[in-house]
Scaffold this motif. Structure first.
Motif, PDB file in Angstrom:
ATOM      1  N   ARG A  50      -3.260  -6.823  -9.192  1.00 56.14           N
ATOM      2  CA  ARG A  50      -3.223  -8.275  -9.390  1.00 56.14           C
ATOM      3  C   ARG A  50      -3.501  -9.010  -8.076  1.00 56.14           C
ATOM      4  NH1 ARG A  50      -1.179  -9.426 -14.350  1.00 56.14           N
ATOM      5  NH2 ARG A  50       0.281  -7.951 -15.301  1.00 56.14           N
ATOM      6  N   ALA A  51      -2.869  -8.523  -6.999  1.00 51.31           N
ATOM      7  CA  ALA A  51      -3.051  -9.167  -5.705  1.00 51.31           C
ATOM      8  C   ALA A  51      -4.510  -9.093  -5.256  1.00 51.31           C
ATOM      9  CB  ALA A  51      -2.144  -8.525  -4.663  1.00 51.31           C
ATOM     10  N   ILE A  89      -5.362  -9.918  -1.203  1.00 52.98           N
ATOM     11  CA  ILE A  89      -5.682  -8.797  -0.330  1.00 52.98           C
ATOM     12  C   ILE A  89      -6.984  -8.168  -0.823  1.00 52.98           C
ATOM     13  CG2 ILE A  89      -3.282  -8.297   0.253  1.00 52.98           C
ATOM     14  CD1 ILE A  89      -3.365  -5.978  -1.740  1.00 52.98           C
ATOM     15  N   THR A  90      -7.594  -7.360  -0.008  1.00 58.11           N
ATOM     16  CA  THR A  90      -8.825  -6.699  -0.425  1.00 58.11           C
ATOM     17  C   THR A  90      -8.494  -5.492  -1.290  1.00 58.11           C
ATOM     18  OG1 THR A  90      -8.873  -5.212   1.486  1.00 58.11           O
ATOM     19  CG2 THR A  90      -9.933  -7.381   1.735  1.00 58.11           C
ATOM     20  N   ALA A  91      -9.489  -5.058  -2.069  1.00 61.00           N
ATOM     21  CA  ALA A  91      -9.316  -3.852  -2.872  1.00 61.00           C
ATOM     22  C   ALA A  91      -9.042  -2.646  -1.982  1.00 61.00           C
ATOM     23  CB  ALA A  91     -10.558  -3.616  -3.728  1.00 61.00           C
ATOM     24  N   LEU A 103      -5.228   1.403   0.035  1.00 62.66           N
ATOM     25  CA  LEU A 103      -4.511   1.973   1.166  1.00 62.66           C
ATOM     26  C   LEU A 103      -3.010   2.004   0.902  1.00 62.66           C
ATOM     27  CD1 LEU A 103      -4.276   2.910   4.144  1.00 62.66           C
ATOM     28  CD2 LEU A 103      -4.240   0.469   4.780  1.00 62.66           C
ATOM     29  N   ILE A 104      -2.446   0.899   0.427  1.00 60.37           N
ATOM     30  CA  ILE A 104      -1.015   0.836   0.148  1.00 60.37           C
ATOM     31  C   ILE A 104      -0.646   1.834  -0.949  1.00 60.37           C
ATOM     32  CG2 ILE A 104       0.869  -0.601  -0.709  1.00 60.37           C
ATOM     33  CD1 ILE A 104      -0.651  -3.018   0.489  1.00 60.37           C
ATOM     34  N   ALA A 150      -0.988  -6.466   4.806  1.00 60.23           N
ATOM     35  CA  ALA A 150      -1.255  -6.626   3.374  1.00 60.23           C
ATOM     36  C   ALA A 150       0.041  -6.580   2.571  1.00 60.23           C
ATOM     37  CB  ALA A 150      -2.215  -5.533   2.906  1.00 60.23           C
ATOM     38  N   GLU A 151       0.958  -5.709   2.955  1.00 60.32           N
ATOM     39  CA  GLU A 151       2.231  -5.614   2.241  1.00 60.32           C
ATOM     40  C   GLU A 151       3.033  -6.908   2.355  1.00 60.32           C
ATOM     41  OE1 GLU A 151       3.304  -0.871   2.323  1.00 60.32           O
ATOM     42  OE2 GLU A 151       3.868  -2.083   4.051  1.00 60.32           O
ATOM     43  N   ARG A 152       2.985  -7.519   3.504  1.00 54.46           N
ATOM     44  CA  ARG A 152       3.713  -8.784   3.676  1.00 54.46           C
ATOM     45  C   ARG A 152       3.128  -9.864   2.780  1.00 54.46           C
ATOM     46  NH1 ARG A 152       4.268  -8.729  10.304  1.00 54.46           N
ATOM     47  NH2 ARG A 152       6.109  -7.380  10.402  1.00 54.46           N
TER      48      ARG A 152
END
Length: 253
Positions: A183-184, A190-192, A197-198, A229-231
């Motif tokens: 969704r993000a 964020i990028t795909a 990566l996450i 990206a996590e933030r």
């Protein structure tokens, strides 16, 4: 290389493992490792205590380290409990440092972290594929992930696995973390690539060091990108921005 010590009021899984290792490696009949098949190590047999000291104070390349841990893992799987204790004992200085780092700021979780670090390492020692490279790194990463899971709920800088609910429950579906990441990415937060990566390193089995090498980057750079990206995702979750389906996301309609 000095080991990390922590003041404790009681025994933990790691200190108990250390005592078992000491009994296993004491004279007059210490458990002995044949280092001759391992290129880069002395061409001899040696007590496991001596092997551990050698690894603490000498640096070896990844090929030597990988072959050493293949041998130790094979022994642990095929030669019985003594070699399980022996392999864990050789790893204990590193496992103790990992546990201390994870527990920093989370003193109340220290004993649980110790237990999970040891359990994670032991599970990997028994089940990991021994053929691919970076075996030692993969064993340590399994230990780290198991220990970090104990304190993850308290870590506000990481993507939360259990999403918070305030005075009222958030609108569904929040769903699996991979769904949130999708969704993000679909929303352009964020990028795909960042979502992948996450997902690969937090919820899959990928090592960030390996991914960094494949991309021609350093691990710290890739970790910084992941944390950034996590933030962003964590902030979006807190605001409720990811609580509604995004039509553009395939498979989420």
């Amino acid at each position: 290389m000095a080991t990390t010590t922590r003041t404790r009021t009681a025994e933990t899984a790691l200190t108990t493992a250390e005592k078992a290792f000491e009994l296993l490696t004491c004279e007059p009949a210490p458990l002995v490792f044949d280092a001759r098949p391992v290129p880069g190590l002395p061409d001899t047999t040696m007590p496991l205590g001596k092997l551990r000291n050698l690894l603490l104070y000498e640096r070896y390349d990844s090929d030597t380290t990988d072959e050493l841990w293949r041998q130790l893992a094979h022994h642990a799987r095929e030669r019985g409990p003594a070699w399980v204790v022996g392999a864990i004992g050789v790893a204990l200085p590193a496992l103790t440092r990992l546990a201390a780092k994870i527990s920093r700021g989370y003193t109340r979780h220290a004993d649980d972290v110790d237990s999970e670090v040891l359990a994670g390492f032991l599970h990997a020692l028994r089940t990991a594929d021994l053929a691919p490279p970076r075996l030692w790194l993969r064993l340590c990463w399994a230990a780290w992930r198991a220990g970090a899971a104990v304190v993850k709920a308290d870590d506000g800088e990481e993507l939360p696995l259990d999403l918070p609910s305030g005075s009222r429950s958030p609108r569904m579906p929040y769903g699996h973390p991979d769904l949130l990441l999708g969704r993000a990415a679909a929303a352009g937060l964020i990028t795909a690539e960042a979502a992948e990566l996450i997902s690969a390193t937090r919820f899959g089995d990928a090592l960030i060091e390996q991914l960094a090498a494949e991309k021609g980057l350093t691990a710290p750079v890739l970790r910084m990108r992941r944390r950034r990206a996590e933030r962003i995702v964590a902030a979006a979750v807190t605001r409720g921005d990811l609580s509604s389906p995004i039509r553009a996301l395939a498979g989420d309609r």
